[in-house]
Each structure stands twice: as C-alpha cells, then as structure tokens.
Design a protein around this motif. Sequence first.
Motif, PDB file in Angstrom:
ATOM      1  N   GLU A 155       0.825  -1.215   0.000  1.00  0.00           N
ATOM      2  CA  GLU A 155       0.000   0.000   0.000  1.00  0.00           C
ATOM      3  C   GLU A 155       0.854   1.258   0.000  1.00  0.00           C
ATOM      4  N   TYR A 156       1.961   1.235   0.716  1.00  0.00           N
ATOM      5  CA  TYR A 156       2.845   2.399   0.690  1.00  0.00           C
ATOM      6  C   TYR A 156       3.455   2.586  -0.695  1.00  0.00           C
ATOM      7  N   SER A 157       3.819   1.493  -1.332  1.00  0.00           N
ATOM      8  CA  SER A 157       4.368   1.587  -2.685  1.00  0.00           C
ATOM      9  C   SER A 157       3.349   2.196  -3.639  1.00  0.00           C
ATOM     10  N   ASP A 158       2.097   1.743  -3.529  1.00  0.00           N
ATOM     11  CA  ASP A 158       1.033   2.284  -4.381  1.00  0.00           C
ATOM     12  C   ASP A 158       0.784   3.766  -4.074  1.00  0.00           C
ATOM     13  N   SER A 159       0.808   4.120  -2.788  1.00  0.00           N
ATOM     14  CA  SER A 159       0.564   5.504  -2.387  1.00  0.00           C
ATOM     15  C   SER A 159       1.650   6.428  -2.924  1.00  0.00           C
ATOM     16  N   ARG A 212       3.565   5.953  -5.569  1.00  0.00           N
ATOM     17  CA  ARG A 212       3.431   6.066  -7.028  1.00  0.00           C
ATOM     18  C   ARG A 212       2.267   6.977  -7.407  1.00  0.00           C
ATOM     19  N   LEU A 213       1.173   6.936  -6.622  1.00  0.00           N
ATOM     20  CA  LEU A 213       0.039   7.816  -6.903  1.00  0.00           C
ATOM     21  C   LEU A 213       0.419   9.275  -6.702  1.00  0.00           C
ATOM     22  N   HIS A 214       1.082   9.570  -5.585  1.00  0.00           N
ATOM     23  CA  HIS A 214       1.523  10.943  -5.333  1.00  0.00           C
ATOM     24  C   HIS A 214       2.472  11.425  -6.423  1.00  0.00           C
ATOM     25  N   VAL A 215       3.411  10.570  -6.806  1.00  0.00           N
ATOM     26  CA  VAL A 215       4.399  10.962  -7.810  1.00  0.00           C
ATOM     27  C   VAL A 215       3.737  11.235  -9.154  1.00  0.00           C
ATOM     28  N   SER A 216       2.789  10.401  -9.530  1.00  0.00           N
ATOM     29  CA  SER A 216       2.109  10.609 -10.816  1.00  0.00           C
ATOM     30  C   SER A 216       1.313  11.915 -10.817  1.00  0.00           C
ATOM     31  N   SER A 222      12.405   8.145 -10.035  1.00  0.00           N
ATOM     32  CA  SER A 222      13.444   7.150  -9.792  1.00  0.00           C
ATOM     33  C   SER A 222      13.437   6.683  -8.339  1.00  0.00           C
ATOM     34  N   ALA A 223      13.223   7.632  -7.400  1.00  0.00           N
ATOM     35  CA  ALA A 223      13.164   7.273  -5.978  1.00  0.00           C
ATOM     36  C   ALA A 223      11.982   6.360  -5.701  1.00  0.00           C
ATOM     37  N   ALA A 224      10.836   6.664  -6.337  1.00  0.00           N
ATOM     38  CA  ALA A 224       9.660   5.812  -6.172  1.00  0.00           C
ATOM     39  C   ALA A 224       9.927   4.410  -6.721  1.00  0.00           C
ATOM     40  N   GLY A 225      10.608   4.344  -7.860  1.00  0.00           N
ATOM     41  CA  GLY A 225      10.968   3.042  -8.416  1.00  0.00           C
ATOM     42  C   GLY A 225      11.933   2.284  -7.520  1.00  0.00           C
ATOM     43  N   SER A 226      12.858   3.012  -6.897  1.00  0.00           N
ATOM     44  CA  SER A 226      13.803   2.378  -5.981  1.00  0.00           C
ATOM     45  C   SER A 226      13.079   1.756  -4.798  1.00  0.00           C
ATOM     46  N   PHE A 227      12.067   2.451  -4.294  1.00  0.00           N
ATOM     47  CA  PHE A 227      11.317   1.907  -3.166  1.00  0.00           C
ATOM     48  C   PHE A 227      10.612   0.612  -3.565  1.00  0.00           C
ATOM     49  N   THR A 228      10.020   0.605  -4.747  1.00  0.00           N
ATOM     50  CA  THR A 228       9.324  -0.602  -5.207  1.00  0.00           C
ATOM     51  C   THR A 228      10.306  -1.761  -5.373  1.00  0.00           C
ATOM     52  N   ARG A 229      11.474  -1.484  -5.964  1.00  0.00           N
ATOM     53  CA  ARG A 229      12.466  -2.547  -6.150  1.00  0.00           C
ATOM     54  C   ARG A 229      13.020  -3.033  -4.810  1.00  0.00           C
ATOM     55  N   ALA A 230      13.215  -2.105  -3.873  1.00  0.00           N
ATOM     56  CA  ALA A 230      13.692  -2.507  -2.547  1.00  0.00           C
ATOM     57  C   ALA A 230      12.663  -3.382  -1.842  1.00  0.00           C
TER      58      ALA A 230
END
Length: 746
Positions: free
Chosen positions: A592-596, A598-602, A630-638
């Motif tokens: 849910e944090y990952s989705d949140s 990405r939503l904010h970033v978009s 890129s930071a949002a993507g890093s969080f998802t990959r982590a």
Amino acid sequence: MEGDTSQVEMKLSSDMDEEVGGNGVGDHLNHNSPRKPHMAQKLRRSPKHLCFMAVATLLIFIIGYLIGYLVQRKKDLTPGFSATSVPYLKEVAPVPYETGAAPLMNWGDVQKLLAQKLSASNFEAAFRGFTSDSHRAGSLGDEVLRDTVIKKFTEYRMHPWTDVHFVKVQDPPASGSNRFVFNGTEERPTGFLSYSANGIAKGTVVYAHYGQEDDLKMLVNKNLDLSSKVLLVRAGKISYAEKVANAAKMNASAVLIYADPTDYSIGDNTQLFGHVHMGSGDPYTPGFPSFNHTQFPPVKSSGLPKILAQTITPAMATKILRQLGGQVAPGDWACYNKLGDETDSITVEVNNVIAEKKIHNVFGVIKGFVDADRYVVIGAQRDAWGPGFAASTVGTSVLVELARSISDMVKNDGFKPRRSIVFASFSAGEYGSVGATEWLEGYMSTLGMKAFSYINLDGIVTGRSGFKVAASPLMHKLIENMLKQVAAPNKDGTLFSQFSKGDLKKNILEPLQMDNAAYPFLAFSGIPSLSFRFTSGDKDYPFFGTMLDTQENLNIATVNQVPQLAVVAAQFAGQIALRLVHDHLLEMDLNEYSDSIRLHVSQIQLKVKNIMRMKPQLLPKSLTVQWLMSAAGSFTRAMQKLGNDIKNTDLDNIEKCRILNDRIMAVERNFLSPYVSPTDRPFRHILLGSGAHTLTALSNHLNILRTDSHGADADLFCTQFALATWTIQGCAISLAGDIWALEKEI
C-alpha cells in the motif's frame, strides 16, 4: 661504584665460562669440543641423580597428558573453533541455531486461549474498579486510578514502572470566568478550551458551519470578510484545533464552538471541554520531554493558536443564531439561520491560566522469549474531563484485562511470545495525548528503534452498529486478516462479514486524525499504529468532552451491550498484538505504501507538466520529476528485494529473522523527513504527517503556483521537492538491506 660494577661483570663472566667455549659459542653447538656437558658429568657421578631424573621425566609426562586431555575437552565443548580458523584442531559438527523458545504454539490454540480468558463478567468487575466521577489529569482521582493499575500489573507479575512528567496545561480561571457579551447580554460558560489565546476580542459574529476550509471558502465567495470576525461554528467533522487553525488563517479574532442539536442530543445547557493545540504533547516543551530535570528552551509549539477560542452551550448558541442578520446560509448547510452582518456585535473574553501538573504514565511488560528487546505497545488514556466512561474507563479496563489474560497464558498455558508486549496507561490524554507524547519524546531513540507497533484503546466502544479502524497502511493486511478471524458481537459471522459489506476501505478503514492518541506514535515516532472503535453508524458519540460521559449513557448507546462489546474489542486488539509477537516475521504489508507513493508521484508529475506548459516562467527549466520517479521506483524494487530475501531465508535462524524484521520496522521510521526539526514540525511523516514537507503539501503547492494564489513560492517548492525525493530514496536504501549490495539491487 666502578669497583662494584666490575665485580658483577666478572661474576657473570665466570658463570658463562662454565657453559660456553673460549670463542663464546656453547659447547652443544661446538661438535669438536672434547668437553662433556657439566650436568651430564654430575649425573654420571651419582646414581641418586639418575633416579631423580627418571621420576622427573615420569612426572612431566603425566602433567603433559593431563594438559592435553583438558585442551582437547575444551575444544570439543567450544563451537567457536573450527578447522579453518585453527588448522590443527579436529573439525566438529556445526551447532544448530537455537530458537530461544519452546516449540511454536499453534496459532489456533493461541486464539482459543485468549477467548477462554475474556468474559463479559470479568469486564463488569473491571468497570467497577476503574469507574470514577472525577479523574482529571494530575488530580487525586487520577492518582487513585494510577495506583489501581500498578496494583494490577504487580499482581500479574509484570514488573510495573512509572514515567513521571511535569507538564504545563491550560485550565479555566480559578477566580473569575470566561465570558462573552452579545447584543448587550452576557453569558459565562463553564466549559473551556485549553491552550486558547487569552484576552478580549471585539467584532461581529459570522456563522461558519463546521469551520472547515471549504466552509470558510464558501463564505469568502459570498463576499464576506472574515478578518477580525468572531466565527460561530458547530462541533463535529474536524477537531476543535483544526476549526481554530482554519479561522486563524482567515484572520478571524475568535471562535465560539457549540454542539448543534441536529448533531448531538446532549441537552441545551451541556458544557463542552477540549483543547485547541494543533499538535500533541506539552506545547510549552515542543519536541522535548517534560522531565523535571530538562532544560527547556524558550519556545512554544507552532500549533498554539494566536486567537481566542471558547465553547458555549447549545442554548447560548441558539440565542445568537436567532438574532443574526445578513445573508441566508447556504441550503446544504441544513440550518435555519442567517450568516450575520455588521450589526451583530459581540465581545469575547478568555482568561485561562497555565497550570503545571505532575502526571504519571504506568507501564507493565510481558517479556518475549526470543527478541525480548522488540515490543508492541498497547495503550489507553486514564484521565477524563468528567466521568469519562467511554473516553477512558472502557479502554483502561480492556488494557488491564488483556494484561491479565496474556500474562496468564504465559504463566500457566505454555504460551511463549517471541517478542515482548508493553502495556501503557497514559495520563493527560484529554489535553492532547500529553502523557503519550511526552513518553515518545523522552525515549525517542529507543522507541523508534525497538517498538514495532502501537495499539490504541481510547474510545473503543461508542456504539454497536458500526466498526471503524484507522491505521498505518503497513497494518491494513493484518487488520483485514484479524477482522476475518474475530467473531462479531452477535456471534453471527465475523467482524469483517458484519461490518465491511464487501468493501474494507469504504466501510471500515478511515484516516488517522491528529487528535487520535495513535497519531503521534505514527507521524512523530514512525511506529506503525492503529486505533479502532465500535460506532453508532456515521454519528459521533455525543458525550465525549462533557460531564455526561457516563456508564448509563454508554449503555443507552449500545443497548446495554458494553461488556459484550468490550470482549470483542479485547479479542481484536489482543489477537493483533499476539500475532505480532507470535510469528517469526512481523506481518506488515509494504504494497500500500508503494502504491501511495506512485500515486503521489504521478499527480505531481502531471501538475509539473501542466505548469511547465502553461506558465514556464514559474519553475526553473532544470526542474525534472525524473529523480522523484526514480526514488519511487527504488522503493518498489527494494520492497521486491525484501520479499525475495524473505523467501530465501531460513526463518528458524534467529539472527537472519531478526535482520529481516529490523528492515521491516525501519520502513515507517524512514518516512520521517530527516530534514525537518521535530521541534518545528513534530509530525514529520512525508505521507501521513502534517507540514510543508509532506507529499500532499508538495502537490497542493503546485495548485497554488498554478492559480497564482497568495503563498506561492517557486524556490520553496523546489526545496520541498528535493527533500521529499531524498526522503523516499533514503527509505528505499534502508529497506534494500546491506550497503554493499545497493547499486545492483535498487
């Protein structure tokens, strides 16, 4: 002196002559020397010496044998040595990892044990023990309840301790009163709002509905100037503090708050009590614990209002509303009154006084058997403005009954939790979670690292027809699972089947508000937290903050089902806590944090593109959203890396399991912006906090820039943008694991 020295040198030379040849080399190295060793000559001359030598040789052999035996035995008993580290030692089999506890108890058995120990009759007895007509923070009644909690924790062998704070709060004037005068009629309400500004405000009245931002914008759109006005607002929808803060933004001079009969059926003359600090804790020591020995800097919380605030009774408000002139109120405000005009003059006077109170937080602990220094905290406020039966008595009773039940499970039923459970009874909750926040401030570094969850028991029973949960997104999956396992009050299905109606987010989950005691745990300390309550549908419990919060009134609201509802509430809170201390891994869901994020970033990306296209002069050409993406993507990959590490880890390995749990625990904490001072902006969480550092504020700032509104600052936005980016990137780095593997992983 020289003579003495020469004698010594001569003596040494004489001794040496017996052992070495004339060239200074020992005879045992001079193979051509005809002399025999001096000792050998002596031994040959005496049979007694030969016998002595034989005995000495045998003794040396025995001693050597014993030493060798002891060394070998020590090696066999010491797992730290290996064939690789000490080549000449015999290699031994590896020692299996210890679990630190008895074989894991089946989760179903844990649930059954807890259910067996919680009963309505036990809660009826607990209610009697904690019911008090007067137990305001720091009072004698509060101290009596404190001692009762200590006695219970001692009885359960939970090693209770107390945490003492000297806090400053605001109380009504000891002599005199707060008052207002409207059209020549004076009223002196006895209710009050702690932390209001003091003084006298003169102006005209404007009716502002609930005092929400949209309500005030609607008034501005009607060409009503709110500057220097006294706003009359209804209780509900948002906290008292938010109402006053919104009014202050519009330059109002004072706020009067009342309970409208259409929202609250509490009687015409019922007084309201509360606070208006836009924050939590002691506002005169922001970010600092109020210990007696603390050196306090001369600062105040930025959340203290600079305008007057006072509660009035429904009858007092009705008198004002009936006399207002001016424009007719908007139709969807569902009221019969007008909004007020320049002839509706009023004078408001507030004379609250600052009082220092000594408060005691009380704690008990059930220690874990594996990771005892990691713990879930279950807490409830102990104080109240008046009887506070729903506000504090029920929660304190559930706290103590859970302590009794779980401690009994450990002592008598063989349950061995891996991690610890801390039970906390906080004081000064009515003044804005003061006791809880001061504890967090006093032990910030320890709690942030070791407490992995907080469960709030305040106000958990206020009705019976609804069920609401506010929590960190990390806990949503765990909450859903527990809702599906805890039986509903009527035993017809589960809490999930009865209250979710197929949509958990819509019908059960709600945002965690600043006036909730769980909020500072989450947004200030970065500890995943939850709060829940039985409700009366969509209506608020009307008696919070009044002298009518009694057992009788709560019985009416619940159709005499308070003990039964308390049992279910204890089951829900208890099973969540037990699950967190029972399993090898903490049941926290990062999706849910990952989705949140990405939503904010978009949303931010879209708004930046629009501004760049429509008003390119507002933002620097070098600004790009790429780094934030890129930071949002890093969080998802982590997050994905953590999932893979969990799959590939032997969870019976204590050390590896602990490392994984520490990575999970760090997620919430790393969402606290490291670029914001807790004394200036205590709620530093970039997703759920409050202030210019949050992603929501970043998005709102783009709206202000786009509309050229007052307060737009492109340089400030760029700073906010950069700091938010690095906060997310830092969270990803921490989540990913070992520092030497980061470049490849995220």
